[in-house]
Design a protein around this motif. Sequence first.
Motif, PDB file in Angstrom:
ATOM      1  N   MET A 192      -4.576  39.413 -42.204  1.00  0.00           N
ATOM      2  CA  MET A 192      -3.449  39.640 -42.949  1.00  0.00           C
ATOM      3  C   MET A 192      -1.888  38.515 -42.090  1.00  0.00           C
ATOM      4  O   MET A 192      -1.864  38.689 -41.411  1.00  0.00           O
ATOM      5  CB  MET A 192      -3.179  40.467 -42.888  1.00  0.00           C
ATOM      6  CG  MET A 192      -2.164  41.119 -44.049  1.00  0.00           C
ATOM      7  SD  MET A 192      -2.623  43.257 -44.700  1.00  0.00           S
ATOM      8  CE  MET A 192      -1.907  43.992 -43.360  1.00  0.00           C
ATOM      9  N   GLU A 204      -2.305  45.148 -49.577  1.00  0.00           N
ATOM     10  CA  GLU A 204      -2.593  44.375 -48.935  1.00  0.00           C
ATOM     11  C   GLU A 204      -3.338  43.568 -48.008  1.00  0.00           C
ATOM     12  O   GLU A 204      -3.576  43.111 -47.767  1.00  0.00           O
ATOM     13  CB  GLU A 204      -0.598  44.190 -47.909  1.00  0.00           C
ATOM     14  CG  GLU A 204       0.715  43.264 -48.767  1.00  0.00           C
ATOM     15  CD  GLU A 204       1.428  43.865 -47.772  1.00  0.00           C
ATOM     16  OE1 GLU A 204       2.081  44.094 -46.414  1.00  0.00           O
ATOM     17  OE2 GLU A 204       2.549  43.038 -48.036  1.00  0.00           O
ATOM     18  N   SER A 249       6.336  37.895 -50.526  1.00  0.00           N
ATOM     19  CA  SER A 249       4.950  38.306 -49.605  1.00  0.00           C
ATOM     20  C   SER A 249       4.750  38.344 -48.807  1.00  0.00           C
ATOM     21  O   SER A 249       4.916  38.427 -47.967  1.00  0.00           O
ATOM     22  CB  SER A 249       4.141  37.167 -50.732  1.00  0.00           C
ATOM     23  OG  SER A 249       5.472  36.036 -49.263  1.00  0.00           O
ATOM     24  N   GLY A 250       3.251  39.219 -49.028  1.00  0.00           N
ATOM     25  CA  GLY A 250       2.382  39.643 -47.664  1.00  0.00           C
ATOM     26  C   GLY A 250       1.423  39.802 -48.156  1.00  0.00           C
ATOM     27  O   GLY A 250       0.144  39.674 -49.272  1.00  0.00           O
ATOM     28  N   GLY A 251      -0.119  39.954 -47.173  1.00  0.00           N
ATOM     29  CA  GLY A 251      -1.273  40.278 -46.962  1.00  0.00           C
ATOM     30  C   GLY A 251      -2.343  39.222 -46.741  1.00  0.00           C
ATOM     31  O   GLY A 251      -1.971  38.200 -46.822  1.00  0.00           O
ATOM     32  N   THR A 301       4.277  40.373 -43.655  1.00  0.00           N
ATOM     33  CA  THR A 301       5.413  40.202 -45.134  1.00  0.00           C
ATOM     34  C   THR A 301       6.205  39.385 -44.906  1.00  0.00           C
ATOM     35  O   THR A 301       7.203  39.498 -43.699  1.00  0.00           O
ATOM     36  CB  THR A 301       5.790  41.242 -45.317  1.00  0.00           C
ATOM     37  OG1 THR A 301       4.538  42.262 -45.721  1.00  0.00           O
ATOM     38  CG2 THR A 301       6.834  41.920 -46.353  1.00  0.00           C
ATOM     39  N   ARG A 319       2.512  48.360 -52.416  1.00  0.00           N
ATOM     40  CA  ARG A 319       2.309  46.836 -52.161  1.00  0.00           C
ATOM     41  C   ARG A 319       1.326  47.021 -49.971  1.00  0.00           C
ATOM     42  O   ARG A 319       0.965  46.015 -50.341  1.00  0.00           O
ATOM     43  CB  ARG A 319       3.538  46.017 -51.371  1.00  0.00           C
ATOM     44  CG  ARG A 319       3.267  44.511 -51.632  1.00  0.00           C
ATOM     45  CD  ARG A 319       5.062  44.351 -50.341  1.00  0.00           C
ATOM     46  NE  ARG A 319       5.851  44.443 -49.728  1.00  0.00           N
ATOM     47  CZ  ARG A 319       6.778  45.324 -49.993  1.00  0.00           C
ATOM     48  NH1 ARG A 319       7.505  45.232 -50.366  1.00  0.00           N
ATOM     49  NH2 ARG A 319       7.044  45.769 -48.436  1.00  0.00           N
ATOM     50  N   GLU A 320       2.365  48.136 -50.019  1.00  0.00           N
ATOM     51  CA  GLU A 320       1.491  48.415 -48.284  1.00  0.00           C
ATOM     52  C   GLU A 320       0.328  48.191 -48.364  1.00  0.00           C
ATOM     53  O   GLU A 320      -0.709  48.067 -47.330  1.00  0.00           O
ATOM     54  CB  GLU A 320       2.532  49.107 -47.764  1.00  0.00           C
ATOM     55  CG  GLU A 320       3.704  48.460 -47.033  1.00  0.00           C
ATOM     56  CD  GLU A 320       4.495  49.939 -46.771  1.00  0.00           C
ATOM     57  OE1 GLU A 320       3.866  50.894 -46.078  1.00  0.00           O
ATOM     58  OE2 GLU A 320       5.819  49.808 -46.422  1.00  0.00           O
ATOM     59  N   THR A 348      -2.356  38.710 -51.285  1.00  0.00           N
ATOM     60  CA  THR A 348      -1.493  38.765 -51.318  1.00  0.00           C
ATOM     61  C   THR A 348      -0.580  39.185 -51.786  1.00  0.00           C
ATOM     62  O   THR A 348      -0.762  38.285 -53.420  1.00  0.00           O
ATOM     63  CB  THR A 348      -1.393  36.719 -51.664  1.00  0.00           C
ATOM     64  OG1 THR A 348      -3.002  36.797 -50.291  1.00  0.00           O
ATOM     65  CG2 THR A 348      -0.193  36.814 -50.710  1.00  0.00           C
ATOM     66  N   VAL A 349       0.270  39.708 -52.147  1.00  0.00           N
ATOM     67  CA  VAL A 349       0.620  41.417 -52.723  1.00  0.00           C
ATOM     68  C   VAL A 349       2.531  40.098 -52.805  1.00  0.00           C
ATOM     69  O   VAL A 349       2.904  39.981 -51.599  1.00  0.00           O
ATOM     70  CB  VAL A 349       0.972  42.012 -52.152  1.00  0.00           C
ATOM     71  CG1 VAL A 349       2.137  42.632 -53.456  1.00  0.00           C
ATOM     72  CG2 VAL A 349      -0.309  42.613 -52.702  1.00  0.00           C
TER      73      VAL A 349
END
Length: 73
Positions: free
Chosen positions: A1, A47, A20-22, A4, A43-44, A51-52
């Motif tokens: 992963m 992820e 963005s993250g994930g 973020t 979002r968490e 990809t959020v």
Amino acid sequence: MLPTMDQFIEVPGARLRIRSGGSGPILLLLGGAADGGGLGVLRELLEPSYTVITYDRRGLGQSTVTDPDAPSN
């Protein structure tokens, strides 16, 4: 992963913060009338599978308005 990360992009009349993250397919979360921070818990949760991407709307959160007369569409 992927961790973020925050980025800023210039758009006509504003500078928007993008977070963005994930990992996985891209999923754009829209926060309505709030900044992207209001979507942090969602979002968490997403992820690990996506990809959020979230963003702060013009003048909210860390996004700024650089030209209030510029069209926002």
